[in-house]
Write an enzyme that holds these catalytic residues in place. Structure first.
Site, PDB file in Angstrom:
ATOM      1  N   LYS A 198     -32.947 -42.136  43.302  1.00  0.00           N
ATOM      2  CA  LYS A 198     -32.517 -43.507  44.739  1.00  0.00           C
ATOM      3  C   LYS A 198     -33.737 -44.087  45.178  1.00  0.00           C
ATOM      4  O   LYS A 198     -34.632 -43.778  45.134  1.00  0.00           O
ATOM      5  CB  LYS A 198     -33.363 -41.914  46.338  1.00  0.00           C
ATOM      6  CG  LYS A 198     -31.504 -41.201  45.576  1.00  0.00           C
ATOM      7  CD  LYS A 198     -31.155 -40.312  46.567  1.00  0.00           C
ATOM      8  CE  LYS A 198     -30.553 -39.303  47.314  1.00  0.00           C
ATOM      9  NZ  LYS A 198     -30.899 -38.178  48.117  1.00  0.00           N
ATOM     10  N   GLY A 352     -42.911 -35.809  40.197  1.00  0.00           N
ATOM     11  CA  GLY A 352     -42.588 -34.279  39.665  1.00  0.00           C
ATOM     12  C   GLY A 352     -42.180 -34.329  37.737  1.00  0.00           C
ATOM     13  O   GLY A 352     -42.142 -33.602  37.458  1.00  0.00           O
TER      14      GLY A 352
END
Length: 398
Positions: A198, A352
């Site tokens: 995104k 992450g």
């Protein structure tokens, strides 16, 4: 600057240090599957134990929606922490009751108390004043060493330090802020790589780096959106349709400093056809093809762009790296980051998935810094502010 451990009173012997840690770790069959975040907290805990302080630990785990969930209990973490720290770790539940208060007051030298999941209580994420007050009674001073939670204004991150003084940043938080702060005044040339899905989640950071970076490399599903914004056919690839105008504005602002893939690894999802994987030019993507990684030419171009850079920031994988068929692009960036570090460059891995990729590549110790909290890192780099850090700045003086 926020208050650090070195700003705390010199004599902490017998004092209860209420420490917000980030033990949001993966569990497997009731055991800690990855202790990286627990290990990251050890320097601060050892610092306190050497000064005969009594650490009382607060953490969340998962999203239990404000009610107890045995599958998300921190009980397994207590055992893992005891093994890693080499000291006795007591456990108490719930984190705000009379038992927790008694346990905190009964702590002896060398012991650590871990309290149950803060998110078992609905007041945690709501930053409930009453809950923050009950938690604050568990310590004589406060330390926040949970960098990955600093972008959340929760009871245990902002409510407690508003009531408990002195309050300071732990060694992990201090190290994270220093590493990210160095990107405000980066050495040159400064290269940034963005991946993942995104644009919307990273728009402010992308805009900021468009002004600051010498070069921006784009991969992952995010690249599909930029390609579509240029009028290129992307077939069955994941595209963030609502972000096409944002992509165009970034391309306009970045001009030649933004690099997109020239070839991609696609999976053919044509109806009735067996799924197949191929490397194609970006202008040759057909309607049934889904781009899932950057191709070999793009990998080589990106690696060359990183060669000789003085500072590098990477957020987001170059493709669907969990699938070995689409992992080569992400691995190439990980290896290039290690090479930048080996030649004296400063490298920061944020997020992450990027951290997981570096770990999977076996290069965790071959980059300058790996952020322990992707969301917090992005917010801090975008605005220079974090609610959990701001309160420590506000409480700098007793």
């Amino acid at each position: 600057m926020a208050r650090t451990l070195r700003d705390l009173p010199a004599d902490l012997a017998g004092k209860r240090g209420l420490v917000r840690v980030d033990y949001n770790v993966p569990l497997d069959a009731g055991q800690v599957a990855d202790a990286t975040r627990i290990e990251a907290s050890l320097p601060t805990l050892r610092w306190l134990l050497r000064r005969d302080a009594r650490p009382v630990l607060l953490s969340h785990l998962g999203r239990p929606a404000g009610r107890p969930n045995p599958a998300l209990s921190l009980t397994p973490v207590a055992s893992a922490l005891a093994d890693l720290l080499g000291t006795e770790v007591l456990f108490s539940a719930p984190c705000d009751g009379k038992d927790a208060l008694r346990a905190s007051r009964a702590l002896r030298s060398g012991q650590v108390l871990l309290l149950e999941n803060t998110r078992f209580l609905p007041g945690e994420t709501a930053n409930d004043e009453a809950l923050a007050g009950r938690l604050a009674r568990l310590g004589d001073f406060f330390v926040n060493d949970a960098f990955g939670t600093l972008h959340r204004a929760h009871a245990s991150t902002t409510g407690v330090p508003a009531r408990l003084n002195p309050a300071a940043a732990g060694l992990l938080v201090e190290r994270e802020v220093e590493a990210l702060g160095a990107l405000d005044r980066p050495r040159r040339p400064f290269v940034v790589a963005f991946g993942g899905a995104k644009i919307g989640d990273k728009i402010e950071l992308m805009r900021r780096f468009v002004e600051r970076a010498d070069l921006i490399l784009v991969g992952g599903a995010m690249a599909n959106t930029f390609l579509r914004a240029q009028g290129i056919e992307t077939g069955a690839s994941l595209v963030e349709e609502a972000a096409l105008d944002l992509a165009r504005s970034i391309l306009s602002a970045g001009e030649e400093r933004i690099r997109l893939p020239t070839d991609v690894i696609v999976e053919d999802r044509s109806s009735g056809a067996a799924e197949s994987v191929a490397d194609v030019r970006v202008d040759a993507i057909e309607p049934g093809m889904a781009a899932l990684d950057i191709g070999p030419e793009s990998r080589a171009r990106y690696a060359e762009a990183l060669r000789g850079c003085a500072a590098f920031f990477w957020n987001g994988p170059m493709g669907l790296f969990e699938d070995p068929r689409f992992a080569a692009g992400t691995l190439a960036i990980a290896e290039a980051a290690a090479e930048v570090t080996a030649t004296g460059g400063f490298t920061v891995i944020g997020g992450g998935d990027s951290a997981a990729a570096i770990r999977r590549a076996g290069l965790l110790d071959h980059v300058s810094h790996v952020c322990t909290g992707g969301g917090a890192a992005l917010e801090y780099l975008s605005s220079g502010r974090l609610p959990g850090l701001d309160i420590l700045v506000a409480r700098r003086r007793p």
